[in-house]
Write an enzyme that holds these catalytic residues in place. Structure first.
Site, PDB file in Angstrom:
ATOM      1  N   ASP A 115       0.847  -1.197   0.000  1.00 54.56           N
ATOM      2  CA  ASP A 115       0.000   0.000   0.000  1.00 54.56           C
ATOM      3  C   ASP A 115       0.877   1.239   0.000  1.00 54.56           C
ATOM      4  O   ASP A 115       1.925   1.272   0.642  1.00 54.56           O
ATOM      5  CB  ASP A 115      -0.872   0.057   1.270  1.00 54.56           C
ATOM      6  N   ASP A 120       0.503   7.885   8.126  1.00 58.71           N
ATOM      7  CA  ASP A 120       0.802   6.486   8.481  1.00 58.71           C
ATOM      8  C   ASP A 120       2.163   6.421   9.163  1.00 58.71           C
ATOM      9  O   ASP A 120       2.343   5.772  10.198  1.00 58.71           O
ATOM     10  CB  ASP A 120       0.921   5.606   7.216  1.00 58.71           C
ATOM     11  N   GLU A 145       2.033  -2.588  10.838  1.00 56.52           N
ATOM     12  CA  GLU A 145       1.745  -2.600   9.405  1.00 56.52           C
ATOM     13  C   GLU A 145       2.854  -1.901   8.635  1.00 56.52           C
ATOM     14  O   GLU A 145       3.135  -2.255   7.490  1.00 56.52           O
ATOM     15  CB  GLU A 145       0.413  -1.892   9.121  1.00 56.52           C
ATOM     16  N   GLU A 146       3.464  -0.916   9.252  1.00 63.57           N
ATOM     17  CA  GLU A 146       4.417  -0.078   8.522  1.00 63.57           C
ATOM     18  C   GLU A 146       5.853  -0.609   8.547  1.00 63.57           C
ATOM     19  O   GLU A 146       6.748   0.036   8.026  1.00 63.57           O
ATOM     20  CB  GLU A 146       4.369   1.363   9.049  1.00 63.57           C
ATOM     21  N   ASP A 185      -1.852  -1.450  13.934  1.00 68.19           N
ATOM     22  CA  ASP A 185      -2.086  -0.725  12.685  1.00 68.19           C
ATOM     23  C   ASP A 185      -2.135   0.738  13.122  1.00 68.19           C
ATOM     24  O   ASP A 185      -3.158   1.198  13.633  1.00 68.19           O
ATOM     25  CB  ASP A 185      -3.415  -1.174  12.051  1.00 68.19           C
ATOM     26  N   LEU A 245      -2.267   3.625  11.734  1.00 69.04           N
ATOM     27  CA  LEU A 245      -3.319   4.457  11.148  1.00 69.04           C
ATOM     28  C   LEU A 245      -4.103   3.609  10.165  1.00 69.04           C
ATOM     29  O   LEU A 245      -3.558   3.138   9.173  1.00 69.04           O
ATOM     30  CB  LEU A 245      -2.718   5.669  10.448  1.00 69.04           C
ATOM     31  N   ASP A 246      -5.355   3.392  10.503  1.00 69.29           N
ATOM     32  CA  ASP A 246      -6.225   2.567   9.654  1.00 69.29           C
ATOM     33  C   ASP A 246      -7.180   3.465   8.880  1.00 69.29           C
ATOM     34  O   ASP A 246      -7.742   4.407   9.431  1.00 69.29           O
ATOM     35  CB  ASP A 246      -7.020   1.604  10.538  1.00 69.29           C
ATOM     36  N   GLU A 305      -5.094  -6.132  12.431  1.00 67.18           N
ATOM     37  CA  GLU A 305      -6.425  -5.575  12.153  1.00 67.18           C
ATOM     38  C   GLU A 305      -7.498  -6.516  12.710  1.00 67.18           C
ATOM     39  O   GLU A 305      -8.295  -6.125  13.563  1.00 67.18           O
ATOM     40  CB  GLU A 305      -6.626  -5.336  10.641  1.00 67.18           C
TER      41      GLU A 305
HETATM   42  P1  AHG Z   1      -5.043   0.708   6.013  1.00 65.49           P
HETATM   43  O1  AHG Z   1      -5.388   2.137   5.783  1.00 65.49           O
HETATM   44  O2  AHG Z   1      -4.519   0.459   7.397  1.00 65.49           O
HETATM   45  O3  AHG Z   1      -4.181   0.112   4.943  1.00 65.49           O
HETATM   46  O4  AHG Z   1      -6.407  -0.141   6.006  1.00 65.49           O
HETATM   47  C1  AHG Z   1      -7.339   0.061   4.995  1.00 65.49           C
HETATM   48  C2  AHG Z   1      -8.339  -1.052   5.064  1.00 65.49           C
HETATM   49  C3  AHG Z   1      -9.498  -0.842   6.017  1.00 65.49           C
HETATM   50  O5  AHG Z   1      -9.420   0.238   6.859  1.00 65.49           O
HETATM   51  C4  AHG Z   1     -10.692  -0.666   5.141  1.00 65.49           C
HETATM   52  O6  AHG Z   1     -11.809  -1.234   5.714  1.00 65.49           O
HETATM   53  C5  AHG Z   1     -10.281  -1.326   3.879  1.00 65.49           C
HETATM   54  O7  AHG Z   1      -8.902  -1.199   3.794  1.00 65.49           O
HETATM   55  C6  AHG Z   1     -10.931  -0.695   2.692  1.00 65.49           C
HETATM   56  O8  AHG Z   1     -10.524  -1.378   1.565  1.00 65.49           O
HETATM   57  P2  AHG Z   1     -11.251  -1.142   0.164  1.00 65.49           P
HETATM   58  O9  AHG Z   1     -10.899   0.235  -0.273  1.00 65.49           O
HETATM   59  O10 AHG Z   1     -10.693  -2.218  -0.710  1.00 65.49           O
HETATM   60  O11 AHG Z   1     -12.734  -1.310   0.417  1.00 65.49           O
HETATM   61 MN    MN Z   2      -5.848  -0.867   8.327  1.00 62.94          MN
HETATM   62 MN    MN Z   3      -2.826   1.325   8.371  1.00 63.97          MN
END
Ligand code: AHG
Ligand code: MN
Ligand code: MN
Length: 327
Positions: free
Chosen positions: A70, A76, A99-100, A118, A120-121, A277
Site C-alpha cells: 500500500d 501512516d 503494518e508499517e 495498525d 493508522l487505519d 487488524e
Molecule cells: P489501512 O489504511 O490500514 O491500509 O487499512 C485500509 C483497510 C481498512 O481500513 C478498510 O476497511 C479497507 O482497507 C478498505 O478497503 P477497500 O478500499 O478495498 O474497500
Molecule cells: Mn488498516
Molecule cells: Mn494502516
C-alpha cells in the site's frame, strides 16, 4: 473462575479506570496498566496531528509503499513513529509488530509484552477528512524477559491476546478496549487532554440491519458472499461502508451489523491483516457478545504463519455472522 465484568460510573477518567481495574489481570497488572496508558498517550499525540492534518504539511503520500504494497501516507508514518516511541519509552513492550514495518521491532528486552499495531487505519480517508483509526493487540511474551525474542513470542494466536482495542479519530475521538472482561469505550475531551468513560460494558446487538462491504468488488466475491449480500438486500438491510475498518466496525458495534471483507480476485486471502487488524477487532467483538470469522473458522483460532498474513473477515452481530457463514 469467571471474573465479574467491570462496573464503573460514566465519566471516570481513563487513568482512574485502568488503576481501579488492574486487579482483574492475572499477572503483572501494573505493567499492563502502564502499557495501556502509553498507548492512550500516543493516541493523544496522533489525534492532535490528525486534527491539524489540513493545516500543516502532513497530508498526502510519502512516495513509498509499505510491506503490504500500500502507498504510505505521511500520517501512516508519523503515527507509526508516535506509537513506537511511546512504547519504547514506556518500557513494558519487548517487540512491536506494525503494518508499517516489514519485520518486528525490538523495543525493550526486559519488557513482558508484544504489541501488534495498525498505527493508522483507513489511510485513504485522511485527505478527505473522513474518520480514521488505530488498532492494537497486546500479547504476553512467551520467552523470559531479557532473552532474545523468539518466533513464538511474535506469532501468537488471537486467542492469546491479553488486551486489544482501537482508537477512532471521528466526530469525537474514542478509545475502545478490552482486557478480556467486557468492552469499555472512552471519549476524549480535548481541552482537558483526557479520556473519560462514556460507553461502559459495550454490547453489540445480537442482530442488526446494517451490512458493510465494498460492493465495487462484488463480481469477484466468492459465490457464498454474493448470496449473503443478495440476502441482505432482499431483507432491505441498510448498506453502510466508510472504508475505514475502525469506523465501520465501531458503528456496527453500537447499532448492530456485519462488516465483511471477503477474498476477492485481487486479494485471494482478503485484504485485511490478521495480526494487527482482525485479531484485535475479533477480541473486542467477542467480548461485546459478537462474533468474528474468516467464513469458516473463528478468527481468534487462526495460527499465524507470517506477520503480515491476510484473512477474509466477517465480524459483527452474532446472528448475522452465523447467517453469513451458513452461505
Ligand atoms: P489501512 O489504511 O490500514 O491500509 O487499512 C485500509 C483497510 C481498512 O481500513 C478498510 O476497511 C479497507 O482497507 C478498505 O478497503 P477497500 O478500499 O478495498 O474497500
Ligand atoms: Mn488498516
Ligand atoms: Mn494502516
Amino acid at each position: 473462575m469467571e471474573q465479574s465484568r467491570i462496573a464503573q460510573p460514566i465519566g471516570s477518567a481513563l487513568d482512574r479506570f485502568i488503576k481501579s481495574n488492574q486487579d482483574h489481570f492475572a499477572y503483572a497488572s501494573g505493567e499492563l496498566s502502564q502499557l495501556l496508558r502509553d498507548i492512550a498517550l500516543a493516541s493523544k499525540v496522533v489525534n492532535r496531528e490528525v486534527n491539524k492534518a489540513g493545516l500543516i504539511d502532513i497530508m498526502g503520500g510519502m512516495g513509498s509503499v509499505n510491506t503490504g504494497g500500500d502507498e504510505q501516507q505521511k500520517l501512516d508514518v508519523l503515527a507509526n513513529i508516535r506509537f513506537t516511541r511511546a512504547l519504547q519509552k514506556g518500557g513494558e513492550a519487548c517487540a512491536l509488530i506494525s503494518e508499517e514495518s516489514e519485520t518486528f521491532m525490538d523495543l525493550n528486552n526486559d519488557g513482558k509484552y508484544v504489541i501488534a499495531i495498525d498505527p493508522l487505519d483507513g489511510s485513504s480517508n485522511i485527505d478527505v477528512n473522513v474518520s480514521i483509526g488505530t488498532i492494537f493487540s497486546v500479547y504476553r511474551r512467551k520467552s523470559k524477559p531479557g532473552m532474545p525474542i523468539q518466533p513464538e513470542d511474535i506469532l501468537q494466536k488471537g486467542s492469546e491476546q491479553v488486551a486489544a482495542g482501537y482508537i477512532l479519530y471521528g466526530s469525537s475521538t474514542m478509545l475502545v478496549y478490552t482486557t478480556g472482561h467486557g468492552v469499555n469505550g472512552f471519549t476524549y475531551e480535548p481541552t482537558l487532554g483526557e479520556y473519560f468513560l462514556s460507553h461502559p460494558d459495550m454490547q453489540i446487538p445480537g442482530d442488526g440491519k446494517i451490512f458493510s462491504v465494498n460492493e465495487g468488488s462484488y463480481n469477484s466475491f466468492p459465490d457464498g458472499v454474493k448470496q449473503y449480500v443478495q440476502y441482505c438486500k432482499d431483507k432491505n438491510y441498510t448498506g453502510r461502508y466508510i472504508g475505514s475498518l475502525v469506523a465501520d466496525f465501531h458503528r456496527n458495534l453500537l447499532k448492530g451489523g456485519i462488516y465483511i471483507y471477503p477474498a476477492t480476485a485481487k486479494d485471494k486471502h482478503g485484504k485485511l491483516r490478521l495480526m494487527y487488524e482482525c485479531n484485535a477487532l475479533a477480541f473486542v467483538a467477542e467480548q461485546a457478545g459478537g462474533k468474528a470469522s474468516d467464513g469458516k473458522q473463528r478468527i481468534l483460532d487462526i495460527e499465524p504463519k507470517t506477520l503480515h498474513q491476510r484473512t477474509p473477515f466477517f465480524v459483527g452481530s452474532k446472528n448475522m455472522v452465523d447467517k453469513a457463514e451458513s452461505f
